[in-house]
Design an enzyme around this catalytic site. Structure first.
Site, short mmCIF file in Angstrom:
data_model
loop_
_atom_site.label_atom_id
_atom_site.label_comp_id
_atom_site.label_asym_id
_atom_site.label_seq_id
_atom_site.Cartn_x
_atom_site.Cartn_y
_atom_site.Cartn_z
N ASP A 1 8.92 0.12 -0.97
CA ASP A 1 7.60 0.87 -0.33
C ASP A 1 8.05 2.02 0.56
OD1 ASP A 1 8.40 -0.86 1.76
OD2 ASP A 1 6.13 -1.42 1.93
N SER A 2 9.44 2.08 0.86
CA SER A 2 9.94 3.13 1.62
C SER A 2 9.53 4.52 0.91
CB SER A 2 11.30 3.05 1.98
OG SER A 2 12.02 2.81 0.60
N ASP B 1 8.63 -3.56 -4.71
CA ASP B 1 8.17 -4.10 -3.36
C ASP B 1 6.77 -4.32 -3.70
OD1 ASP B 1 9.10 -4.72 -0.96
OD2 ASP B 1 9.60 -2.65 -0.42
N LYS C 1 9.45 -7.99 -4.57
CA LYS C 1 9.86 -8.44 -3.26
C LYS C 1 8.64 -8.35 -2.12
CE LYS C 1 12.23 -5.29 -0.20
NZ LYS C 1 11.17 -4.96 0.64
N GLU D 1 7.48 -8.89 2.15
CA GLU D 1 8.03 -9.00 3.53
C GLU D 1 7.55 -10.32 4.11
OE1 GLU D 1 7.23 -5.62 5.87
OE2 GLU D 1 8.32 -4.41 4.17
N GLU E 1 16.98 -7.13 7.31
CA GLU E 1 16.69 -5.87 7.89
C GLU E 1 16.88 -5.62 9.15
OE1 GLU E 1 13.82 -3.18 6.13
OE2 GLU E 1 14.34 -1.70 7.48
O1 KIV Z 1 11.26 -0.25 1.08
C1 KIV Z 1 12.51 -0.53 1.16
O2 KIV Z 1 13.08 0.46 0.90
C2 KIV Z 1 13.13 -1.52 1.56
C3 KIV Z 1 14.25 -1.62 1.98
C4 KIV Z 1 14.78 -0.98 3.26
C5 KIV Z 1 14.94 -2.99 1.77
O3 KIV Z 1 12.50 -2.67 1.77
#
Ligand code: KIV
Length: 308
Positions: A58-59, A97, A127, A129, A196
């Site tokens: 989600d970056s 994510d 994924k 968090e 992280e």
């Molecule tokens: O969203 C993302 O890019 C991430 C990575 C930093 C692991 O969660």
């Protein structure tokens, strides 16, 4: 053996990397290189290069869509980009994510949203968090067959609560909490966990105590693998590159130089050249423009608008 095709792509018969393969890599002591990826052409290159896990992080929100935090990323945006990455891969395990509030509100909603990443977008895993606070969600996901990766330490979706993007686990209490988070995520059934911004010694100690792989970002060399944001690695990040990132290319500089050359070529008329253009029969053009014999006798030729 899976010989790449003429374009360098993994052969169509190539087997997808599975979570079982990731477990095998950890058991064999092979370090796992994971990268974020957000679009089809980049996915093709990373897949051809043999990166085993592509994370549609989600970056995306910050590095591709220009948001100020990942909190603003929606399910629809994540699905859209996950589809593109899935279409661009034959071999890599695509991990999507789950965005803020798409999980953790109710187990039912978490399952429904996670399911869309697999059945609609083509991801192989999701994924989420959070450590202990997300363990119930991970348990529910894995119970119905959705492979889940955990993410602890700095969890950017909680940036408003954490008060900034800082290294986590530097005090006795927070280091213990992180260790508990890692164990909770493993216990819940996660196939791997991202660490992280965690001190290197703590990340190494967590890695030693877990049986699932740890994937570090700003967590030192003692993890089972590493993940980087692909735009940092390629030198495409517009703003400051984080300290934990190593810049392997200057694509921003390359792109800028390329488009400046292009602009100059357009201005001077050097682009396009003959080789970048197509020609037609000169006679046919003359006919179309009304200069041929046929055009002079409209009754025998195709009448043009002006003859009607
Ligand atoms: O969203 C993302 O890019 C991430 C990575 C930093 C692991 O969660």
């Amino acid at each position: 053996m899976n010989t790449p095709d003429a374009a360098g792509r993994p052969a169509p018969t190539t087997k997808r990397v599975t979570v079982a393969e990731i477990a095998r890599m950890r058991a064999a002591g092979e370090r796992i290189a994971m990268l974020t990826c957000y679009d089809y052409p980049t996915a093709r290159v990373l897949d051809e290069a043999g990166i085993p896990i592509l994370l549609v992080g989600d970056s995306l929100g910050m590095v591709v869509l220009g948001y100020d935090t990942t909190v603003r990323v929606s399910m629809e945006e994540m699905l859209h980009h996950t589809r593109a990455v899935a279409r661009g891969t034959r071999r890599a395990l695509v991990v999507a994510d789950m965005p803020f509030l798409s999980y953790g509100v109710s187990v039912e909603a978490s399952l429904a949203n996670a399911g869309r990443f697999l059945s609609d977008a083509g991801a192989g895993a999701v994924k989420v968090e959070g450590g202990e606070r997300t363990a119930r969600t991970i348990e529910a996901l894995t119970r119905i067959g959705i492979p889940a990766m955990g993410h602890i330490g700095l969890t950017p979706q909680a940036v408003h609560q954490l008060g900034g993007y800082r290294v986590q686990g530097r005090t006795r209490q927070s280091a213990r909490a992180l260790l508990n988070d890692a164990l909770a995520v493993q216990q819940a059934g996660a196939f791997a966990v991202v660490l992280e911004l965690v001190p290197a010694q703590l990340a190494a100690a967590i890695t030693e105590r877990l049986t699932i792989p740890t994937i570090g970002i700003g967590a030192g060399a003692g993890c089972s693998g590493q993940v980087q944001v692909v735009t940092d690695l390629l030198g495409l990040t517009a703003d400051r590159t984080p300290r934990h990132a190593r810049v392997y290319a200057d694509l921003r500089g390359e792109i800028r130089a390329a488009v400046e050359r292009y602009q100059a070529d357009v201005a001077s008329g050097a682009f396009p050249a003959e080789a970048e253009s197509w020609r037609m029969e000169d006679e046919l053009l003359a006919e179309v423009l009304g200069r041929s014999e046929l055009d002079r006798t409209p009754a025998e030729g195709i009448p043009l608008d002006r003859d009607l």
